[in-house]
Design an enzyme around this catalytic site. Sequence first.
Site, PDB file in Angstrom:
ATOM      1  N   PRO A 175      -7.189   4.717   6.880  1.00  0.00           N
ATOM      2  CA  PRO A 175      -8.395   3.863   7.421  1.00  0.00           C
ATOM      3  C   PRO A 175      -8.806   2.831   6.318  1.00  0.00           C
ATOM      4  CG  PRO A 175      -8.585   6.429   7.684  1.00  0.00           C
ATOM      5  CD  PRO A 175      -7.097   6.186   6.731  1.00  0.00           C
ATOM      6  N   GLU A 187       9.758   2.262  10.828  1.00  0.00           N
ATOM      7  CA  GLU A 187      10.683   3.106  10.591  1.00  0.00           C
ATOM      8  C   GLU A 187       9.741   4.441  10.725  1.00  0.00           C
ATOM      9  OE1 GLU A 187      12.186   6.165   8.842  1.00  0.00           O
ATOM     10  OE2 GLU A 187      12.596   4.986   7.051  1.00  0.00           O
ATOM     11  N   LYS A 237       0.690  -1.349  -0.012  1.00  0.00           N
ATOM     12  CA  LYS A 237       0.126  -0.129   0.079  1.00  0.00           C
ATOM     13  C   LYS A 237       0.933   1.157   0.008  1.00  0.00           C
ATOM     14  CE  LYS A 237      -1.636   2.913   3.080  1.00  0.00           C
ATOM     15  NZ  LYS A 237      -1.775   4.107   2.095  1.00  0.00           N
ATOM     16  N   GLU A 255       9.447  17.142  14.929  1.00  0.00           N
ATOM     17  CA  GLU A 255       9.788  16.769  13.519  1.00  0.00           C
ATOM     18  C   GLU A 255       8.998  17.690  12.597  1.00  0.00           C
ATOM     19  OE1 GLU A 255      10.784  13.054  10.693  1.00  0.00           O
ATOM     20  OE2 GLU A 255       8.961  13.101  11.796  1.00  0.00           O
ATOM     21  N   CYS A 281      13.054  11.628   6.902  1.00  0.00           N
ATOM     22  CA  CYS A 281      13.136  11.304   8.293  1.00  0.00           C
ATOM     23  C   CYS A 281      14.364  11.348   8.963  1.00  0.00           C
ATOM     24  CB  CYS A 281      12.389  10.081   8.541  1.00  0.00           C
ATOM     25  SG  CYS A 281      12.863   8.630   7.632  1.00  0.00           S
TER      26      CYS A 281
END
Length: 479
Positions: free
Chosen positions: A204, A245, A170, A378, A279
Amino acid sequence: MREYVKFYIDGQWTDPAGAGTFVVVNPATEEVCGKVALGSSADVDRAVAAARRAFPGWSTTTGEERVEVLQNVLDVYQKRAGDLAAALTEEMGAPAVLAGGFQVGLGAGHLSTAIAVLKDFVFEEQRGATLVVKEPIGVCGLITPWNWPMNQIAVKVFPALATGCTMVLKPSEKSPFTGQVFAEILDAAGVPAGVFNLVQGDGPGVGVPLAGHADVDMISFTGSTRAGVDIARNAAPTVKRVTQELGGKSPNIVLDDEAFAENVGKGVANMMGNSGQTCSAPSRMLVPAARMDEAIAIARETASGITVGDPQGDFVMGPVVSGAQFEKIQALIQKGIDEGATLVAGGPGRPDGLERGYYVKPTVFARVTNDMTVAREEIFGPVVTILGYDSVDHAVEIANDAEYGLAGYVAGADLEQARAVARRIRAGWVAINDAFDFACPFGGYKKSGNGREWGEFGFHDYLETKGILGYTPEAASSG
């Protein structure tokens, strides 16, 4: 305009169970550039069933057979590199040179690495009378983010294929085009039906039923820490393996030596890559307090030289991915100003001359303290914060004072000192002087996740360990 309204399930492009679609907006123009079908639990059920049917056959193939399939994938991947790059630029605004270079190149690099690892990987080992066997874990649910689409698809799909697992992917609904092209690549390369399946959709509609599905043996997720917690909760009732992660607020310790000026400039430039949407980005720069003024001057000059504009043009930075992301970054920039950080470069609003598109100014804050919001949260945008330290011990203390532990950076001319500092940073991935290695384990401590990706280390989460006692004839007969 792209229209991807079918899913890749059991080796076929099939209609979704429902009629819902997600509109994809080009972040450079704020105009609709395509739509994708939104999946549902019914689509997840079909894809998981296909992966389950394919597992017995694929899991018993030899390493040599899987190497051949992966090599076929690499051949087709290289032929479709231009298509992948174009999709990246359109869906997330990556500058063409970045999309066609590092973004697509990461996928090829991880695939080549997986092939090399698989050729020598030991799946069975005799230990005395016991045979230790590494077996594929089963059906894997792979959920990937929008910021480095090809990298994150690659570090999940290729180890899963290499170890004999089957899977349902996905991709993020914000960057779905690359996932669709990727499915076309695997189909053309001859990956057997049901081994790889693609279902587009949101969290969802697809992520939740995939994480909680009783026939999914493992979930690998990359995204925010908040979403990772939800994934783990949804997966818990089925006691499946969950690897994550997640977020980061990575320190970059610049040591006090003759390379200081160069390393400050590099640190600012590295933070602005991919519009700061990384990230593991070096978002907290730590410099000697006595050299703060020098660092400010270098950072201001570096940031002012970073060009921002149309990702189809010759610019260093394109837009951020969406209006929601733009607004979040703007709010955090204003928070930095309100909390008293020194604004060195950039600031609120779009860069001059850019009235449309989700463009953010390359922003630098200095004289930041580690209790400020911009030092702890972040931002996921082109914003670097500069903090001062009094000693190396103080720098390490600040670096480790964070809820995250994904990555860390050390920059200095004295390699022995840099090595010593790197050992003390509590993070899963620490780079000395911008080193890079496809074989290095990548993953986080603390709220940055669990498990490891990249290279040989990326294989382990897709494998179960079985011990067969009394395997040798002598041991079996000796009772």
